[in-house]
Design a protein around this motif. Structure first.
Motif, PDB file in Angstrom:
ATOM      1  N   UNK A  15       0.683  -0.961  -0.158  1.00 21.08           N
ATOM      2  CA  UNK A  15      -0.520  -0.341  -0.156  1.00 21.08           C
ATOM      3  C   UNK A  15       1.295   1.033   0.566  1.00 21.08           C
ATOM      4  N   UNK A  16       1.786   0.927   0.651  1.00 18.53           N
ATOM      5  CA  UNK A  16       2.924   2.806   0.819  1.00 18.53           C
ATOM      6  C   UNK A  16       3.750   2.194  -0.672  1.00 18.53           C
ATOM      7  N   UNK A  17       3.536   1.670  -1.222  1.00 15.24           N
ATOM      8  CA  UNK A  17       4.525   2.029  -2.385  1.00 15.24           C
ATOM      9  C   UNK A  17       3.442   2.814  -3.405  1.00 15.24           C
ATOM     10  N   UNK A  18       1.924   2.133  -3.233  1.00 14.92           N
ATOM     11  CA  UNK A  18       1.117   2.841  -4.245  1.00 14.92           C
ATOM     12  C   UNK A  18       0.997   3.892  -4.338  1.00 14.92           C
ATOM     13  N   UNK A  22       1.537   7.526  -6.305  1.00 13.62           N
ATOM     14  CA  UNK A  22       0.600   8.345  -6.340  1.00 13.62           C
ATOM     15  C   UNK A  22       0.945   9.537  -6.845  1.00 13.62           C
ATOM     16  N   UNK A  23       1.644  10.074  -5.394  1.00 21.41           N
ATOM     17  CA  UNK A  23       1.539  10.926  -4.600  1.00 21.41           C
ATOM     18  C   UNK A  23       3.417  11.847  -6.152  1.00 21.41           C
ATOM     19  N   UNK A  28       7.171  14.777 -10.393  1.00 20.86           N
ATOM     20  CA  UNK A  28       8.343  14.935 -11.387  1.00 20.86           C
ATOM     21  C   UNK A  28       7.824  15.073 -12.667  1.00 20.86           C
ATOM     22  N   UNK A  29       8.662  16.358 -13.135  1.00 18.80           N
ATOM     23  CA  UNK A  29       8.576  16.705 -14.889  1.00 18.80           C
ATOM     24  C   UNK A  29       8.994  15.512 -15.657  1.00 18.80           C
ATOM     25  N   UNK A  30       8.791  15.501 -16.307  1.00 18.41           N
ATOM     26  CA  UNK A  30       8.477  14.749 -17.391  1.00 18.41           C
ATOM     27  C   UNK A  30      10.124  14.289 -17.937  1.00 18.41           C
ATOM     28  N   UNK A  31      10.577  13.189 -18.187  1.00 18.74           N
ATOM     29  CA  UNK A  31      11.910  12.026 -19.172  1.00 18.74           C
ATOM     30  C   UNK A  31      13.013  12.540 -17.835  1.00 18.74           C
ATOM     31  N   UNK A  32      12.596  12.500 -16.785  1.00 21.33           N
ATOM     32  CA  UNK A  32      14.207  12.533 -15.973  1.00 21.33           C
ATOM     33  C   UNK A  32      14.699  10.947 -15.424  1.00 21.33           C
ATOM     34  N   UNK A  48       6.148   3.196  -9.725  1.00 24.41           N
ATOM     35  CA  UNK A  48       6.660   4.523 -10.173  1.00 24.41           C
ATOM     36  C   UNK A  48       6.935   4.442 -11.520  1.00 24.41           C
ATOM     37  N   UNK A  49       7.945   3.750 -12.175  1.00 21.19           N
ATOM     38  CA  UNK A  49       7.556   3.774 -13.107  1.00 21.19           C
ATOM     39  C   UNK A  49       6.561   3.077 -14.122  1.00 21.19           C
ATOM     40  N   UNK A  50       5.418   2.388 -13.437  1.00 18.60           N
ATOM     41  CA  UNK A  50       4.655   1.882 -14.013  1.00 18.60           C
ATOM     42  C   UNK A  50       3.898   3.107 -14.084  1.00 18.60           C
ATOM     43  N   UNK A  51       3.501   3.649 -13.351  1.00 15.85           N
ATOM     44  CA  UNK A  51       2.852   4.821 -13.433  1.00 15.85           C
ATOM     45  C   UNK A  51       3.527   5.832 -14.425  1.00 15.85           C
ATOM     46  N   UNK A  52       4.612   6.058 -13.756  1.00 18.04           N
ATOM     47  CA  UNK A  52       5.412   7.639 -15.427  1.00 18.04           C
ATOM     48  C   UNK A  52       6.158   6.606 -16.453  1.00 18.04           C
ATOM     49  N   UNK A  53       5.921   5.641 -17.038  1.00 13.08           N
ATOM     50  CA  UNK A  53       7.102   5.294 -18.072  1.00 13.08           C
ATOM     51  C   UNK A  53       8.312   5.868 -18.530  1.00 13.08           C
ATOM     52  N   UNK A  54       8.242   6.966 -18.292  1.00 13.67           N
ATOM     53  CA  UNK A  54       8.954   8.319 -19.146  1.00 13.67           C
ATOM     54  C   UNK A  54      10.630   8.565 -18.049  1.00 13.67           C
ATOM     55  N   UNK A  55      10.638   7.995 -16.744  1.00 11.76           N
ATOM     56  CA  UNK A  55      11.588   8.101 -15.513  1.00 11.76           C
ATOM     57  C   UNK A  55      12.093   6.741 -15.362  1.00 11.76           C
TER      58      UNK A  55
END
Length: 201
Positions: A15-18, A22-23, A28-32, A48-55
């Protein structure tokens, strides 16, 4: 304690990871490129990378884990083994209170980051805050052999440290819903915070 260990490992950890992913996904801005300091098993970075694959996230930790979900390197807990400005951002999730001097590791995070530092940690404010945080820390970490110096700062001390290091607070929240009701009444309250800091040049 064994019952608490099973509950934390089987439910609270995921739960902590989820919740944190999400927060942080909104911070984070994109592509970091991001260094996760104290990455543990890499579950948070994976979420986090599942939610933001650009990271692009890699990690360091004092405890090497063959099953880490992200590429990781060992470090001594004090000196981050990368050159200045090696990453766009540094993530410190429940790491600084495991050090005897959070400012020292924050300064290292600033050194290797060219843009941002994101922190999740604790504020020692409110009724029985210190004893509650020590209890949570023991449940979550004692079985892993982690150092537990119980370095919990009140919010003003965090604010002063950020200012001393030239870090500007871009986002701050004490609304970090790691525990469901009714456990949240004891273990969430305003004991947790997340912040996005920009690194001055």
């Amino acid at each position: 304690m064994k019952v608490f260990d099973r509950v934390h490992g089987g439910y609270v950890h995921h739960r902590r990871a989820r919740v944190l992913s999400a927060l942080f996904a909104d911070y984070f801005p994109r592509n970091l490129s991001i260094l996760d300091v104290g990455c543990g098993d890499g579950l948070l970075a994976q979420e986090l990378t599942t939610a933001r694959p650009d990271l692009e996230i890699s990690g360091v930790d004092v405890l090497e884990r063959a099953d880490c979900a992200i590429p990781m390197s060992p470090f001594d807990g004090e000196t981050i083994p990368f050159c200045d400005d090696s990453f766009d951002a540094v993530l410190l999730a429940d790491v600084l209170h495991h050090t005897t001097d959070p400012s020292q590791l924050l300064e290292e995070a600033k050194r290797v980051s060219s843009g941002f530092i994101v922190i999740k940690d604790h504020t020692r404010n409110g009724l029985l805050a210190g004893s509650t945080l020590r209890f949570m820390d023991n449940i979550a970490n004692s079985r892993h052999g982690m150092a537990l110096p119980y370095t919990y700062w009140p919010r003003q001390q965090w604010t002063d440290a950020f200012e001393d290091l030239g870090l500007e607070v871009e986002e701050w929240t004490n609304q970090v819903p790691l525990y469901p009701w009714p456990a949240s009444m004891v273990f969430t309250r305003r004991l947790h915070f997340c912040t996005l800091l920009s690194v001055g040049q």
